[in-house]
Enzyme design. Structure first.
Site, PDB file in Angstrom:
ATOM      1  N   ALA A  11      14.814  98.188  10.535  1.00 15.63           N
ATOM      2  CA  ALA A  11      15.798  97.223  10.872  1.00 15.63           C
ATOM      3  C   ALA A  11      15.364  96.151  10.039  1.00 15.63           C
ATOM      4  CB  ALA A  11      15.671  96.900  12.315  1.00 15.63           C
ATOM      5  N   GLU A  32       5.166  90.638   9.123  1.00 14.07           N
ATOM      6  CA  GLU A  32       5.015  92.131   9.399  1.00 14.07           C
ATOM      7  C   GLU A  32       3.293  92.229   9.790  1.00 14.07           C
ATOM      8  OE1 GLU A  32       3.848  95.624  10.436  1.00 14.07           O
ATOM      9  OE2 GLU A  32       6.214  95.026  10.297  1.00 14.07           O
ATOM     10  N   CYS A  42       9.789 109.262  10.926  1.00 12.95           N
ATOM     11  CA  CYS A  42       9.926 110.514  11.226  1.00 12.95           C
ATOM     12  C   CYS A  42       9.621 111.680  10.449  1.00 12.95           C
ATOM     13  CB  CYS A  42      11.504 110.587  11.256  1.00 12.95           C
ATOM     14  SG  CYS A  42      12.494 109.427  12.164  1.00 12.95           S
ATOM     15  N   ASP A 282      14.495  99.587  17.587  1.00 13.57           N
ATOM     16  CA  ASP A 282      13.834 100.259  18.786  1.00 13.57           C
ATOM     17  C   ASP A 282      13.581  99.263  19.612  1.00 13.57           C
ATOM     18  OD1 ASP A 282      14.073 102.525  17.394  1.00 13.57           O
ATOM     19  OD2 ASP A 282      11.930 102.837  17.352  1.00 13.57           O
ATOM     20  N   ALA A 300      16.567 106.165  14.169  1.00 12.21           N
ATOM     21  CA  ALA A 300      16.550 105.706  12.891  1.00 12.21           C
ATOM     22  C   ALA A 300      17.551 105.072  12.421  1.00 12.21           C
ATOM     23  CB  ALA A 300      15.590 106.299  12.169  1.00 12.21           C
ATOM     24  N   ASN A 304      18.526 100.982  10.933  1.00 19.60           N
ATOM     25  CA  ASN A 304      18.977 100.727   9.634  1.00 19.60           C
ATOM     26  C   ASN A 304      20.361 100.122   9.669  1.00 19.60           C
ATOM     27  OD1 ASN A 304      17.080 101.598   7.479  1.00 19.60           O
ATOM     28  ND2 ASN A 304      16.947 103.294   8.998  1.00 19.60           N
TER      29      ASN A 304
END
Length: 447
Positions: A11, A32, A42, A282, A300, A304
């Site tokens: 995201a 980050e 994944c 999430d 997922a 996005n």
């Protein structure tokens, strides 16, 4: 305008890239806490299955590309620790040296993702007890398997990640036992379909211990001992795969509203209870397209897509997301397992008056070589006739078929309407009556 983003995976980096493309003059800052951004989480079980494959293969775009080619101010190793909505600041600590940082924002995106659930039980902090969520987790697992010559593993949990990791470890010739406290494998799945998945696991020498509550993990001379109420299982490695929870504490501590499963509550424009702050991925909730109610289903594609939508809204292009159907697919050895929408039990809890059918069909025309058995479960509502959900299991022809039902759910189609859809037919790919149409025709007899 200064657009600050906390979190540099799906995201976060989708929002950063799109905002910079739409408005190059926007100052886009990404914080980050790890050194990894933009990677295929994944794909980690499949990477772990291959001892010779580098974990770095999962990196979609390296940090330097975002910095040099897209002009994004990407700060890795920057751990955000507090948000001040009044003064519109984010503060935190640089991981390497412990120095503090502070950034002022005009718009903020919280894209902090989720984290594995680790039981608060003795021994879950021992070396060799691992979880899989981040790229660093994947590196750690591959390194541990290699350096410790792992021969036996116990997986705590039987969800998607646990099942995919069972296959990955068996591919490495590692003996696998799976443990969970509830009695049913995949409790959301129709029992006839779940039995097929269970047989596939057993046929591939995976030990299943459903209804087995772990009380702790002990260290012994040979490795680890997973202690349950009525048995114990030895292992060289234990994987905690019980599920994930949203990383929403940063938002909650700042007074931002949280909701279902403690996920950050957002509207259809991805705004939180503070109009200058957005949340996506999430860590945030969504609306379920079947029930119209809030839900938390970490996906997922949603992460996005939500990142894109946040960028659109921040850059002055109002964008609302419809929601999610919970569409998912995963592989269990030779099986494809998929679902979308509601199960019968979920539909009852959502105050529908549901009925269901289960049919057995084939992936190809009956005379075509290689045809495989497919089982389909469809759920419909007797009051409205609406299609509410589907589940499918089979060796082939499942993964993409489920998408037809997902489209139907997004468009609130009835079972009758879905039964009349013009699905493709050719003998190598389907019978004349596609398994989904056969199931829909059977459902019509009940709705």
């Amino acid at each position: 305008m200064r657009f600050v983003i906390i979190g540099g995976d799906a995201a976060g980096m989708s929002a950063a890239s799109r905002a910079k493309r739409m408005q190059p003059d926007t100052e886009v800052i990404v914080l980050e806490k790890t050194e990894d951004v933009s990677y295929s989480a994944c794909g980690m079980p499949y990477n772990i299955a291959d001892a010779d494959r580098e974990v770095e293969d999962l990196v979609v775009r390296k940090a330097e590309v975002f910095r040099q080619k897209q002009g994004i101010d990407l700060f890795t190793g920057y751990r955000a620790e507090a948000i001040d909505p009044v003064n519109r600041t984010v503060t935190g600590t640089i991981v390497d040296n412990g120095e503090p940082f502070r950034f002022v924002y005009d718009r903020l995106l919280i894209a902090t993702g989720g984290r594995p659930i680790i039981p608060d039980l003795p021994g879950f902090d021992l070396p060799g007890v691992l979880a899989l969520k981040s790229l660093e987790d994947g590196r750690r697992i591959k390194s541990f398997i290699r350096n410790q010559s792992v021969k036996k593993a116990v997986i705590a949990g039987m969800g998607y990640i646990g099942l995919e990791m069972a296959e990955a470890l068996r591919e490495r010739n590692i003996a696998v036992d799976m443990v969970k406290p509830r009695p049913d494998l995949l409790p959301w799945m129709h029992r006839d379909l779940a039995a097929i998945v269970e047989k596939e696991l057993i046929d591939n020498q995976v030990g299943l211990h459903a209804g087995c509550t772990i009380t702790g993990i002990e260290k012994n001379a040979d490795g680890l001992n997973v202690v349950c109420e009525d048995r114990s299982l030895s292992a060289d490695m234990v994987l905690a795969a019980i599920g994930i929870r949203p990383n929403s504490e940063l938002a909650a501590d700042a007074g931002i509203e949280t909701g279902i499963n403690d996920a950050i509550s957002v509207n259809r424009h991805l705004q939180t209870s503070d109009e200058a702050i957005y949340a996506a991925g999430d860590c945030a909730d969504a609306v379920h397209v079947v029930t119209g109610e809030k839900t938390w289903i970490p996906l997922a594609l949603r992460a996005n897509r939500a990142g894109w939508a946040v960028a659109d809204n921040v850059c002055g292009r109002p964008t609302a997301l419809e929601g999610v159907a919970g569409t998912s697919v995963f592989k269990v050895f030779n099986l494809e397992v998929a679902r979308t929408g509601l199960s019968l039990a979920e539909a009852r809890r959502a105050d529908f008056e549901p009925v269901e059918v289960v049919i057995k069909s084939r992936s190809r025309a009956h005379a075509h070589p290689g045809a495989q058995t497919i089982r389909v479960n469809l759920v419909g509502d007797t009051r409205s006739g609406r299609l509410l959900g589907a589940q499918m299991v089979g060796p082939e022809g499942v993964a993409h078929r489920i998408n037809a039902v997902a489209v139907a759910l997004h468009n609130r189609m009835t079972a009758a309407g879905f039964s009349q859809t013009d699905l493709a037919y050719a003998p190598p790919f389907s019978p004349v009556w596609d398994p989904l149409l056969t199931a829909a025709n059977q459902l019509l007899k009940k709705v």
